[in-house]
Motif scaffolding. Sequence first.
Motif, short mmCIF file in Angstrom:
data_model
loop_
_atom_site.label_atom_id
_atom_site.label_comp_id
_atom_site.label_asym_id
_atom_site.label_seq_id
_atom_site.Cartn_x
_atom_site.Cartn_y
_atom_site.Cartn_z
N VAL A 23 0.90 -1.19 0.21
CA VAL A 23 0.09 0.12 0.04
C VAL A 23 0.81 1.07 -0.03
O VAL A 23 1.57 1.34 0.97
CB VAL A 23 -0.89 0.07 1.32
CG1 VAL A 23 -1.70 1.48 1.11
CG2 VAL A 23 -1.77 -1.17 1.36
N VAL A 24 0.92 1.99 -1.14
CA VAL A 24 1.59 3.25 -1.03
C VAL A 24 0.84 4.33 -1.30
O VAL A 24 -0.38 4.60 -2.13
CB VAL A 24 2.48 3.30 -2.60
CG1 VAL A 24 3.26 4.44 -2.28
CG2 VAL A 24 3.56 2.09 -2.23
N ALA A 25 0.72 5.39 -0.33
CA ALA A 25 0.23 6.76 -0.30
C ALA A 25 0.82 7.43 -1.19
O ALA A 25 2.00 7.91 -1.11
CB ALA A 25 -0.07 7.19 1.13
N LEU A 26 -0.02 8.29 -2.13
CA LEU A 26 0.48 9.44 -3.14
C LEU A 26 0.02 10.61 -2.48
O LEU A 26 -1.29 10.84 -2.51
CB LEU A 26 -0.03 9.28 -4.43
CG LEU A 26 0.64 10.13 -5.60
CD1 LEU A 26 1.82 10.15 -5.65
CD2 LEU A 26 -0.30 9.91 -6.71
N THR A 166 -11.90 8.15 1.69
CA THR A 166 -12.47 8.39 3.05
C THR A 166 -12.93 9.77 3.11
O THR A 166 -13.16 10.52 4.24
CB THR A 166 -11.44 8.29 4.33
OG1 THR A 166 -10.29 9.28 4.03
CG2 THR A 166 -10.90 6.68 4.14
N ALA A 167 -12.73 10.83 1.80
CA ALA A 167 -13.27 12.13 1.91
C ALA A 167 -14.59 12.15 2.17
O ALA A 167 -15.49 11.19 1.59
CB ALA A 167 -13.00 12.67 0.47
N ILE A 194 -4.36 7.68 -2.94
CA ILE A 194 -4.46 9.31 -3.00
C ILE A 194 -5.33 9.70 -1.59
O ILE A 194 -6.50 9.51 -1.67
CB ILE A 194 -5.03 9.68 -4.19
CG1 ILE A 194 -4.16 8.88 -5.27
CG2 ILE A 194 -4.70 11.32 -4.11
CD1 ILE A 194 -4.83 9.44 -6.89
N SER A 195 -4.45 10.42 -0.81
CA SER A 195 -5.19 10.87 0.33
C SER A 195 -4.55 12.26 0.85
O SER A 195 -3.40 12.39 0.63
CB SER A 195 -5.29 9.89 1.40
OG SER A 195 -6.10 10.40 2.49
N HIS A 196 -5.37 13.12 1.48
CA HIS A 196 -5.01 14.35 2.17
C HIS A 196 -4.97 13.92 3.65
O HIS A 196 -4.41 15.00 4.39
CB HIS A 196 -5.64 15.44 1.93
CG HIS A 196 -5.39 16.19 0.49
ND1 HIS A 196 -6.22 15.94 -0.67
CD2 HIS A 196 -4.64 17.17 0.20
CE1 HIS A 196 -5.82 16.36 -1.73
NE2 HIS A 196 -4.84 17.24 -1.35
N SER A 197 -5.32 12.91 4.04
CA SER A 197 -5.52 12.77 5.44
C SER A 197 -4.47 11.86 6.03
O SER A 197 -4.24 10.73 5.79
CB SER A 197 -6.84 11.84 5.74
OG SER A 197 -6.79 11.41 7.16
#
Length: 244
Positions: A23-26, A166-167, A194-197
């Motif tokens: 699992v890689v977050a961008l 999860t937005a 892809i996440s801002h959290s």
Amino acid sequence: MTKHFGAVQALRGASFRIFPGEVVALMGDNGAGKSTLIKTICGVNTPDTGEILFEGRSISGWHPKAVQALGIETVYQDLALAPDLDTPANLFLGRERLMPGVLGALGVLARRSMRDEASKVLTDLNVRIKDVRAPVNNLSGGQQQSVAVARAVTWADKLVIMDEPTAALGVPQTQAVLALIRRVKESGRSVILISHSLPDVMQVADRVEVLRLGRRVAQLVTAETNDAQIVGAMTGAWTQEAAA
């Protein structure tokens, strides 16, 4: 990889990598190039320069359907669900099964087969939907997100890409989606998140890759980093090279 839209340069030599079962977050601020990079990987955009390699094979400029055939699926932020259709119909949207024989030739759908397969997928992912025959518009936001993820998992045997999954979700729904991401990883698939959290990322991601102004500026192992480093990389206040 580079990508222009008229006078706007969205990607300025961006790079990204992910390994099997990871699992890689961008991450990156608005305008960093995250969505452009993902859409280019999916075949929605064609890169101006650069190359996309999947399992050592160049897929640069491939049509989205050809990319999907490799076992890659994307859950976009708007989910792309058909609100008036039920869960099985959404899982098989665009890939509907037909009855065998003459009925199939007449376009009659194999609804029971699709319903049974949908129930199996939901059970495997521990997704609980009381009535799979209800229109997805009647489901909660977290349940709709789970249906979109389940659809991706149904067809992706290699890589699932999730854009802000999860937005706008509450805490219980967010935790359910994060648990779903863990189960997708446990199934052997890779996940691009892809996440801002930051709290979400730190819970489920093995690594974080940060984009800033169309370039990758950091590759971080989640267990070895902290929120301040990630935020600093996103804003330009911290650089991996300087830290090294």
